[in-house]
Design an enzyme around this catalytic site. Sequence first.
Site, PDB file in Angstrom:
ATOM      1  N   SER A 109      47.227  44.332  27.782  1.00 51.99           N
ATOM      2  CA  SER A 109      47.018  45.451  28.938  1.00 51.99           C
ATOM      3  C   SER A 109      47.422  46.803  28.286  1.00 51.99           C
ATOM      4  O   SER A 109      47.808  46.961  27.150  1.00 51.99           O
ATOM      5  CB  SER A 109      48.539  45.181  29.557  1.00 51.99           C
ATOM      6  OG  SER A 109      48.462  43.725  30.305  1.00 51.99           O
ATOM      7  N   ILE A 120      50.510  51.690  36.591  1.00 52.35           N
ATOM      8  CA  ILE A 120      49.284  50.928  36.610  1.00 52.35           C
ATOM      9  C   ILE A 120      49.182  50.315  35.408  1.00 52.35           C
ATOM     10  O   ILE A 120      48.969  50.884  34.344  1.00 52.35           O
ATOM     11  CB  ILE A 120      48.107  51.915  37.119  1.00 52.35           C
ATOM     12  CG1 ILE A 120      48.511  52.560  38.286  1.00 52.35           C
ATOM     13  CG2 ILE A 120      46.939  50.926  37.444  1.00 52.35           C
ATOM     14  CD1 ILE A 120      48.609  51.983  39.614  1.00 52.35           C
ATOM     15  N   GLU A 121      48.862  48.866  35.559  1.00 53.19           N
ATOM     16  CA  GLU A 121      48.644  48.065  34.474  1.00 53.19           C
ATOM     17  C   GLU A 121      47.229  47.611  34.475  1.00 53.19           C
ATOM     18  O   GLU A 121      47.026  46.951  35.331  1.00 53.19           O
ATOM     19  CB  GLU A 121      49.649  46.999  34.130  1.00 53.19           C
ATOM     20  CG  GLU A 121      49.517  46.182  33.213  1.00 53.19           C
ATOM     21  CD  GLU A 121      50.639  44.828  33.146  1.00 53.19           C
ATOM     22  OE1 GLU A 121      50.234  43.996  32.201  1.00 53.19           O
ATOM     23  OE2 GLU A 121      51.411  44.976  34.168  1.00 53.19           O
ATOM     24  N   VAL A 122      46.238  47.871  33.474  1.00 54.76           N
ATOM     25  CA  VAL A 122      45.293  47.147  33.579  1.00 54.76           C
ATOM     26  C   VAL A 122      44.988  46.141  32.520  1.00 54.76           C
ATOM     27  O   VAL A 122      45.336  46.396  31.254  1.00 54.76           O
ATOM     28  CB  VAL A 122      43.681  48.180  33.510  1.00 54.76           C
ATOM     29  CG1 VAL A 122      42.332  47.785  33.694  1.00 54.76           C
ATOM     30  CG2 VAL A 122      43.998  49.272  34.786  1.00 54.76           C
TER      31      VAL A 122
END
Length: 126
Positions: A109, A120-122
């Site tokens: 992440s 926001i974590e992608v």
Amino acid sequence: MKISRIDHIVLTVADIDVACEFYARTLGMEVVTFGEGRKALSFGQQKFNLHEVGKEFEPKADRPTPGSADICLIAETAISAVISHLQRVGVRIIAGPIRRTGTMGPILSVYFRDPDSNLIEVSNYL
């Protein structure tokens, strides 16, 4: 009862136009208009409906507040390319890449904040 998936989440934002521009530019979400001119951010089979703080639609959360969301999004794009893209569009990464645990197992992440300070974590599944 058995729940199958999330359909949409409502994000309360300070400025709908700013949120739309950020999510479209940064995460490639599609800005859609629905209902009586409402805005949403569409991706995959789900969306974020947007409420402007002080102008929320009823019913709403008990204390709708910009910056209160912490969201993990799974990307098809490799995390290295996600990082390059975030750097290119001027988004400051606050953590990562870092290993975490997603719903279905280990993920890699990166974390950043949207204009309302939502986290926001992608991520990519490993």
